[in-house]
Design a protein around this motif. Structure first.
Motif, PDB file in Angstrom:
ATOM      1  N   LEU A 121      -6.323   5.125  -0.778  1.00 24.20           N
ATOM      2  CA  LEU A 121      -7.071   5.280   0.477  1.00 24.20           C
ATOM      3  C   LEU A 121      -8.500   4.773   0.315  1.00 24.20           C
ATOM      4  N   THR A 173      -3.057   6.181  12.674  1.00 21.76           N
ATOM      5  CA  THR A 173      -1.746   5.570  12.433  1.00 21.76           C
ATOM      6  C   THR A 173      -0.948   6.377  11.413  1.00 21.76           C
ATOM      7  N   ILE A 174      -1.617   6.770  10.341  1.00 22.67           N
ATOM      8  CA  ILE A 174      -0.930   7.550   9.311  1.00 22.67           C
ATOM      9  C   ILE A 174      -0.458   8.879   9.900  1.00 22.67           C
ATOM     10  N   LEU A 217      -7.019   3.924  11.174  1.00 22.60           N
ATOM     11  CA  LEU A 217      -6.248   4.087   9.936  1.00 22.60           C
ATOM     12  C   LEU A 217      -5.652   5.489   9.883  1.00 22.60           C
ATOM     13  N   LEU A 267     -10.029   1.743   2.495  1.00 21.11           N
ATOM     14  CA  LEU A 267     -11.212   1.939   3.352  1.00 21.11           C
ATOM     15  C   LEU A 267     -12.273   0.883   3.051  1.00 21.11           C
ATOM     16  N   ASN A 288     -12.345   1.581  13.068  1.00 22.17           N
ATOM     17  CA  ASN A 288     -11.301   1.119  12.151  1.00 22.17           C
ATOM     18  C   ASN A 288     -10.784   2.263  11.292  1.00 22.17           C
ATOM     19  N   PHE A 347       0.073  14.898   2.453  1.00 20.90           N
ATOM     20  CA  PHE A 347      -0.071  13.457   2.263  1.00 20.90           C
ATOM     21  C   PHE A 347      -1.394  13.112   1.580  1.00 20.90           C
ATOM     22  N   TYR A 348      -2.486  13.605   2.157  1.00 23.17           N
ATOM     23  CA  TYR A 348      -3.803  13.161   1.682  1.00 23.17           C
ATOM     24  C   TYR A 348      -4.195  13.772   0.340  1.00 23.17           C
ATOM     25  N   ALA A 397      -6.555  -1.698  10.081  1.00 24.63           N
ATOM     26  CA  ALA A 397      -6.191  -0.295   9.976  1.00 24.63           C
ATOM     27  C   ALA A 397      -4.677  -0.134   9.839  1.00 24.63           C
ATOM     28  N   PHE A 398      -3.935  -0.975  10.550  1.00 27.71           N
ATOM     29  CA  PHE A 398      -2.484  -0.801  10.572  1.00 27.71           C
ATOM     30  C   PHE A 398      -1.841  -1.290   9.284  1.00 27.71           C
ATOM     31  N   LEU A 447      -0.368   2.534   2.652  1.00 28.48           N
ATOM     32  CA  LEU A 447      -0.531   3.908   2.169  1.00 28.48           C
ATOM     33  C   LEU A 447       0.760   4.713   2.379  1.00 28.48           C
ATOM     34  N   LEU A 448       1.399   4.505   3.517  1.00 28.14           N
ATOM     35  CA  LEU A 448       2.611   5.274   3.811  1.00 28.14           C
ATOM     36  C   LEU A 448       3.753   4.884   2.882  1.00 28.14           C
ATOM     37  N   GLU A 491      -4.132  -4.926  17.911  1.00 27.44           N
ATOM     38  CA  GLU A 491      -3.834  -6.163  17.196  1.00 27.44           C
ATOM     39  C   GLU A 491      -3.986  -7.369  18.118  1.00 27.44           C
ATOM     40  N   ALA A 535      -3.313  -1.344   6.410  1.00 26.14           N
ATOM     41  CA  ALA A 535      -3.711  -0.354   5.397  1.00 26.14           C
ATOM     42  C   ALA A 535      -2.843   0.905   5.517  1.00 26.14           C
ATOM     43  N   ALA A 536      -2.611   1.355   6.734  1.00 30.86           N
ATOM     44  CA  ALA A 536      -1.784   2.546   6.947  1.00 30.86           C
ATOM     45  C   ALA A 536      -0.388   2.321   6.397  1.00 30.86           C
ATOM     46  N   LYS A 537       0.157   1.141   6.670  1.00 31.08           N
ATOM     47  CA  LYS A 537       1.517   0.838   6.217  1.00 31.08           C
ATOM     48  C   LYS A 537       1.583   0.886   4.692  1.00 31.08           C
TER      49      LYS A 537
END
Lengths: 358, 358
Positions: free
Chosen positions: A333, B314-315, B311, A337, B307, A323-324, A347-348, A354-355, B170, A350-352
């Motif tokens: 990413l 979560t990923i 991130l 950040l 944070n 992934f990374y 964070a959530f 990125l995924l 959240e 941003a994660a969504k």
């Protein structure tokens, strides 16, 4: 000047068997040698008979990142597996200067004299920077390196801790298949390397020096909890009193921790690697431990848990790397950040985002 | 009997505004209420004005696993974000029976009397089993629940720790946007839940009882290292002497740990949640900590690190879930784990095989 000016200097590095400067017979022998050097079937046969050269070659294949070598390495590990598992795996950690090499020199020779075959491996993810400092200075183990029943191998270098860990784990199996029944795995304890060594060994030994009386300050978090034994090294000469005080303090500290799943109560011992004092007692402690955990079933259970741990660890590392290392992910990413730092996204969220890239 | 026999009983659950049994005017009001109840813009407006009903509705949307609710929840969190971050987030842990609810009742009321607005959340991944035991018994906070400036919300239930963590993180932001400036996050410490709470709070408080003199036995690994403060509760009546002894022992134990990155030296205090004694001193300790870490920059740095942690967390959780929930992977994983147990494959060979499934 070369006779073949159309060829680049680089291509000369491949040996040209027909070139006039090489005798045809030697050429053939060199070619056969090169071809067979990494013939995995021959290596496995010799390895299973306890041949140390073959063991060294097999580990070289495991440490190689070349595709062709990797399938050979897999063949070797698979072939070694039915003959592996029969050893005591001992993790040894301690800061630089604590005398790990001198301790291993004394301890290894003692074990060989008792009839054991001893392999010494290392987990040192920093060795790519320090150019293999750990075990690199084999002169500190000058007697051990010459012993027929000792095998010493420095840490695989130029790799992440994950890579070093995999290679060391597989090297353990090969050493065991080659008949080594005590495996010492040394680490200087950079980053997470103690945890890594702890997760691949049966007994975890912490080497310490007696210091200025405040022994527990400066010990990395969690190390004492992992230790099955603490050995205070260099307990000789003027150091004896300080070493005894340190032993008291460590015993007090160990008392504070909850009982281990192994039901083993960690012990503190004094030793002098230099004078070979206290060395046989360290092996007695480990043997006592080994007997206890074989009887109460923890030994098998722990090894099984370790194998499961490494299965999941390997998969999870791979999933993350894939992934990374994606170029789009890398760019996004970095942006996310920055937005997190500016409190412009969570964070959530941003994660969504990125995924969704993949 | 119904006048519409062709319809199933199930369809009756949708309210039929035209049905004769409902007054047309009430019907319209009920429809509007249902439509607006989860109108996210209206909720956000009221939430930002400090309306606790709106805050409760917003958290319900965050806790919902319904697709339609999730996009509304995202809207709310995004809208709340610019107004969040301005609070002290305090993690509180302790085994059942230590008096967490009584402590929070005293502590929360004290803070409100000092002019603060206090939100109490919980991280309890076991609440799906125990049906929300934590904070469920609000009768133990009988005064706090009635205060205008208190908001109490039990742990989201029926979820994994990862799910609970996301929802709580959240919810913290929403509480802050609604003007709550002290957020208490309680956990009973099941599994990894203390680590989870530690990773979303500024100050981590361990509640303890004075026991039989061997205070440190039985404390979960790593908890003492995480604590910024240890409060020995129920230090009243016959307990006083034992509580003082426990304080000494904890102080000795804390001395053994290396200095924290925050440069804060964790403190041990006595209190009686029941009699409200020592409560103001706990807040003084936290205020002193807060002042120190704001001055030395650790507060901002730590929140930023948290944070970033969330991130990546979560990923990584998502990547793992997607892999291990694949049906083919599930079947093959079971087989490979058996082969590992029988020493017929290595962790790495098994991992490679599993990763080739997708």
């Amino acid at each position: 000047m070369s006779e073949k000016p159309t060829k680049s200097a680089l291509s000369e590095s491949e040996s040209k068997p027909g070139s006039a400067s090489v005798n045809p017979e030697s050429g053939r022998r060199i070619r056969n040698f090169r071809k067979n050097r990494f013939n995995e079937k021959a290596i496995l046969d010799r390895l299973l008979k306890g041949n140390k050269t073959a063991l060294g070659q097999a580990i070289t294949l495991i440490e190689s990142n070349q595709q062709a070598h990797q399938s050979k390495a897999e063949f070797l590990v698979e072939g070694a597996l039915p003959y592996a598992q029969k050893s005591v795996r001992i993790g040894i950690t301690g800061v630089p200067g604590v005398g790990k090499s001198t301790f291993i020199e004394s301890f290894g020779n003692h074990l060989i004299e008792k009839g054991h075959k001893v392999a010494v491996l290392a987990v040192d993810p920093s060795s790519s920077v320090s150019h293999g400092s750990i075990l690199g200075d084999k002169t500190r183990m000058e007697k051990l390196v010459t012993r027929e029943h000792a095998f010493i191998r420095p840490s695989p270098s130029g790799d992440s801790l994950g890579g070093v860990a995999r290679k060391t784990r597989e090297s353990i199996l090969l050493c065991e298949a080659a008949g080594f029944d005590v495996i010492l795995i040394e680490t200087v304890g950079v980053g997470q390397s103690e945890t890594t060594v702890h997760s691949m060994t049966d007994f975890f030994l912490l080497l310490k020096l007696a210091g200025a009386g405040d022994e527990l300050q400066g010990i990395k978090r969690g190390i004492i909890e992992m230790a099955d034994g603490i050995v205070i090294n260099k307990a000789d000469g003027d150091n004896i009193k300080r070493a005894r005080d340190a032993k008291l303090e460590f015993n007090r500290a160990l008392h504070l921790y909850p009982e281990k799943e192994s039901q083993w109560k960690p012990k503190v011992q004094l030793c002098s690697g230099l004078h070979g004092e206290g060395i046989s007692e360290v092996w007695e402690m480990i043997s006592e431990y080994h007997k206890k955990v074989q009887e109460n079933g923890f030994f098998e259970k722990n090894r099984h848990e370790q194998n499961k741990f490494w299965l999941f660890q390997t998969i999870n590392e791979y999933l993350k790397n894939r992934f990374y290392q994606n170029e789009q992910v890398k760019i996004a990413l970095k942006e996310q950040l920055e937005l997190i730092e500016q409190h412009k996204t969570t964070a959530f969220a941003a994660a969504k985002l990125l995924l969704n890239i993949r």
